[in-house]
Design a protein around this motif. Structure first.
Motif, PDB file in Angstrom:
ATOM      1  N   PRO A  91       0.827  -1.214   0.000  1.00 47.37           N
ATOM      2  CA  PRO A  91       0.000   0.000   0.000  1.00 47.37           C
ATOM      3  C   PRO A  91       0.857   1.259   0.000  1.00 47.37           C
ATOM      4  CG  PRO A  91      -0.780  -1.586   1.633  1.00 47.37           C
ATOM      5  CD  PRO A  91       0.535  -2.093   1.136  1.00 47.37           C
ATOM      6  N   THR A  92       0.316   2.319  -0.614  1.00 41.22           N
ATOM      7  CA  THR A  92       1.041   3.588  -0.711  1.00 41.22           C
ATOM      8  C   THR A  92       0.204   4.700  -0.089  1.00 41.22           C
ATOM      9  OG1 THR A  92       2.080   2.869  -2.786  1.00 41.22           O
ATOM     10  CG2 THR A  92       2.138   5.223  -2.282  1.00 41.22           C
ATOM     11  N   ILE A  93       0.821   5.479   0.789  1.00 39.29           N
ATOM     12  CA  ILE A  93       0.129   6.596   1.426  1.00 39.29           C
ATOM     13  C   ILE A  93       0.167   7.806   0.491  1.00 39.29           C
ATOM     14  CG2 ILE A  93       0.093   8.155   3.406  1.00 39.29           C
ATOM     15  CD1 ILE A  93       1.353   5.968   5.071  1.00 39.29           C
ATOM     16  N   LEU A  94      -1.007   8.248   0.062  1.00 41.59           N
ATOM     17  CA  LEU A  94      -1.100   9.403  -0.835  1.00 41.59           C
ATOM     18  C   LEU A  94      -1.343  10.698  -0.072  1.00 41.59           C
ATOM     19  CD1 LEU A  94      -3.203   7.927  -3.790  1.00 41.59           C
ATOM     20  CD2 LEU A  94      -0.728   7.922  -3.454  1.00 41.59           C
ATOM     21  N   ILE A  95      -1.986  10.593   1.090  1.00 38.07           N
ATOM     22  CA  ILE A  95      -2.179  11.753   1.971  1.00 38.07           C
ATOM     23  C   ILE A  95      -1.739  11.333   3.364  1.00 38.07           C
ATOM     24  CG2 ILE A  95      -3.815  13.372   2.983  1.00 38.07           C
ATOM     25  CD1 ILE A  95      -5.551  13.120   0.550  1.00 38.07           C
ATOM     26  N   ARG A  96      -0.792  12.075   3.923  1.00 34.20           N
ATOM     27  CA  ARG A  96      -0.278  11.765   5.256  1.00 34.20           C
ATOM     28  C   ARG A  96      -0.409  13.017   6.131  1.00 34.20           C
ATOM     29  NH1 ARG A  96       3.746   8.055   6.921  1.00 34.20           N
ATOM     30  NH2 ARG A  96       4.332   7.733   4.725  1.00 34.20           N
ATOM     31  N   ASN A  97      -1.170  12.860   7.215  1.00 34.89           N
ATOM     32  CA  ASN A  97      -1.408  13.989   8.129  1.00 34.89           C
ATOM     33  C   ASN A  97      -1.910  15.225   7.386  1.00 34.89           C
ATOM     34  OD1 ASN A  97      -0.684  12.726  10.592  1.00 34.89           O
ATOM     35  ND2 ASN A  97       1.496  12.989  10.106  1.00 34.89           N
ATOM     36  N   GLY A  98      -2.796  14.989   6.429  1.00 28.75           N
ATOM     37  CA  GLY A  98      -3.411  16.081   5.683  1.00 28.75           C
ATOM     38  C   GLY A  98      -2.567  16.626   4.549  1.00 28.75           C
ATOM     39  N   GLN A  99      -1.349  16.100   4.367  1.00 32.16           N
ATOM     40  CA  GLN A  99      -0.458  16.585   3.314  1.00 32.16           C
ATOM     41  C   GLN A  99      -0.422  15.589   2.147  1.00 32.16           C
ATOM     42  OE1 GLN A  99       1.046  19.619   3.462  1.00 32.16           O
ATOM     43  NE2 GLN A  99       0.000  19.908   5.443  1.00 32.16           N
ATOM     44  N   ILE A 100      -0.631  16.118   0.934  1.00 32.86           N
ATOM     45  CA  ILE A 100      -0.586  15.266  -0.256  1.00 32.86           C
ATOM     46  C   ILE A 100       0.845  14.858  -0.535  1.00 32.86           C
ATOM     47  CG2 ILE A 100      -1.047  15.144  -2.730  1.00 32.86           C
ATOM     48  CD1 ILE A 100      -3.273  17.137  -2.360  1.00 32.86           C
ATOM     49  N   GLN A 101       1.076  13.571  -0.692  1.00 30.98           N
ATOM     50  CA  GLN A 101       2.407  13.034  -1.000  1.00 30.98           C
ATOM     51  C   GLN A 101       2.577  13.005  -2.523  1.00 30.98           C
ATOM     52  OE1 GLN A 101       4.385  12.262   1.926  1.00 30.98           O
ATOM     53  NE2 GLN A 101       2.575  13.403   2.632  1.00 30.98           N
ATOM     54  N   GLN A 102       3.069  14.114  -3.057  1.00 31.18           N
ATOM     55  CA  GLN A 102       3.140  14.260  -4.509  1.00 31.18           C
ATOM     56  C   GLN A 102       4.075  13.243  -5.147  1.00 31.18           C
ATOM     57  OE1 GLN A 102       3.653  18.352  -5.803  1.00 31.18           O
ATOM     58  NE2 GLN A 102       2.666  19.128  -3.934  1.00 31.18           N
ATOM     59  N   SER A 103       5.186  12.925  -4.478  1.00 30.53           N
ATOM     60  CA  SER A 103       6.123  11.950  -5.040  1.00 30.53           C
ATOM     61  C   SER A 103       5.477  10.568  -5.115  1.00 30.53           C
ATOM     62  CB  SER A 103       7.397  11.894  -4.196  1.00 30.53           C
ATOM     63  OG  SER A 103       7.092  11.517  -2.851  1.00 30.53           O
ATOM     64  N   ALA A 104       4.684  10.200  -4.106  1.00 28.35           N
ATOM     65  CA  ALA A 104       4.003   8.911  -4.113  1.00 28.35           C
ATOM     66  C   ALA A 104       2.960   8.858  -5.218  1.00 28.35           C
ATOM     67  CB  ALA A 104       3.352   8.654  -2.756  1.00 28.35           C
ATOM     68  N   MET A 105       2.298   9.980  -5.466  1.00 25.75           N
ATOM     69  CA  MET A 105       1.301  10.024  -6.536  1.00 25.75           C
ATOM     70  C   MET A 105       1.971   9.880  -7.892  1.00 25.75           C
ATOM     71  SD  MET A 105      -1.449  12.876  -5.199  1.00 25.75           S
ATOM     72  CE  MET A 105      -2.435  12.642  -6.687  1.00 25.75           C
ATOM     73  N   ARG A 106       3.111  10.543  -8.071  1.00 25.63           N
ATOM     74  CA  ARG A 106       3.822  10.424  -9.348  1.00 25.63           C
ATOM     75  C   ARG A 106       4.322   8.994  -9.555  1.00 25.63           C
ATOM     76  NH1 ARG A 106       5.831  15.666  -7.908  1.00 25.63           N
ATOM     77  NH2 ARG A 106       7.647  14.683  -6.937  1.00 25.63           N
TER      78      ARG A 106
END
Length: 227
Positions: A91-106
């Motif tokens: 699994p990949t965290i796309l939002i962590r503590n309300g912050q979008i993980q842009q590198s994970a999305m890419r």
């Protein structure tokens, strides 16, 4: 005609058995390896269905080989965490503590439009309401809002409510008595007949549904008269 009919039936039964061996999964919940297996089996089965010049065994052997390989890899993934991660991913965290993980999305080629669409489908229109969003191996998005955005539970409200959730057991299904369930509930056919008598029903064939829950409550629905 008979040959085509028989070949189709045999291949259909083989594929159904194979899908049952894969477990209870919806198409959207298949792991990548399971999806590939499903596509390959469907292609292999379609060839001997259409071309009568190909022996039926030529379709059976590749399908059985794939199913055996799938079962072997499934057992291997149960006992080896590294192999499981290699085959199924993680699994990949796309939002962590309300912050979008842009590198994970890419990395997962998951666009912002897709993220917003998934959140809307789960009832969230504002990104600020989300604490965690996790892209699962199946492609589904698990969303966890901030505590302030979650509906309160009875425990949080300080209410002392007795847990009355029970699991009803089906004893009669469309006129058929489920003997296994009747025995599991510690009841017998004489008890069932007594319940039917109380409902002014002469036989189980007149019952559409009859259930018994863990508290001993009986729910009965009679069959409607055929029009």
């Amino acid at each position: 005609m008979i040959t085509a009919f028989s070949r189709t039936i045999l291949l259909y039964l083989l594929i159904v058995v194979g899908m049952r061996l894969m477990g209870k999964r919806q198409i959207g919940e298949l792991e990548p390896s399971e999806l590939v297996l499903t596509m390959m089996i469907s292609d292999l089965a379609s060839v001997p269905m259409q071309d009568f010049g190909i022996p039926l065994l030529a379709g059976f052997i590749p399908i059985l080989t794939l199913l055996a390989l799938s079962l072997f890899l499934s057992q291997l993934s149960l006992h080896n965490l590294r192999f499981r991660k290699l085959m199924c991913g993680s699994p990949t965290i796309l939002i962590r503590n309300g912050q979008i993980q842009q590198s994970a999305m890419r990395k997962n080629r998951f666009t912002l439009d897709e993220l917003l669409e998934e959140l809307r489908e789960q009832g969230y229109s504002n990104l600020q309401d989300i604490k965690y969003a996790i892209l699962e191996n199946s492609g589904q998005l698990s969303v966890f809002p901030w505590t302030a955005q979650q509906p309160p539970t009875t425990q949080q409200m300080g209410l002392n409510i007795q847990d009355d959730v029970t699991l009803p057991m089906v004893l009669i299904n469309d006129g058929r008595v489920i003997t296994k369930n009747l025995t599991a509930c510690g009841r017998d056919i004489h008890w069932l007949q007594k319940q039917l008598t109380q409902e002014k029903i002469s036989s189980p064939q007149e019952v559409f549904l009859l259930t018994l829950d863990e508290q001993g409550s009986v729910f009965c629905v009679k069959k409607e008269a055929a029009s």
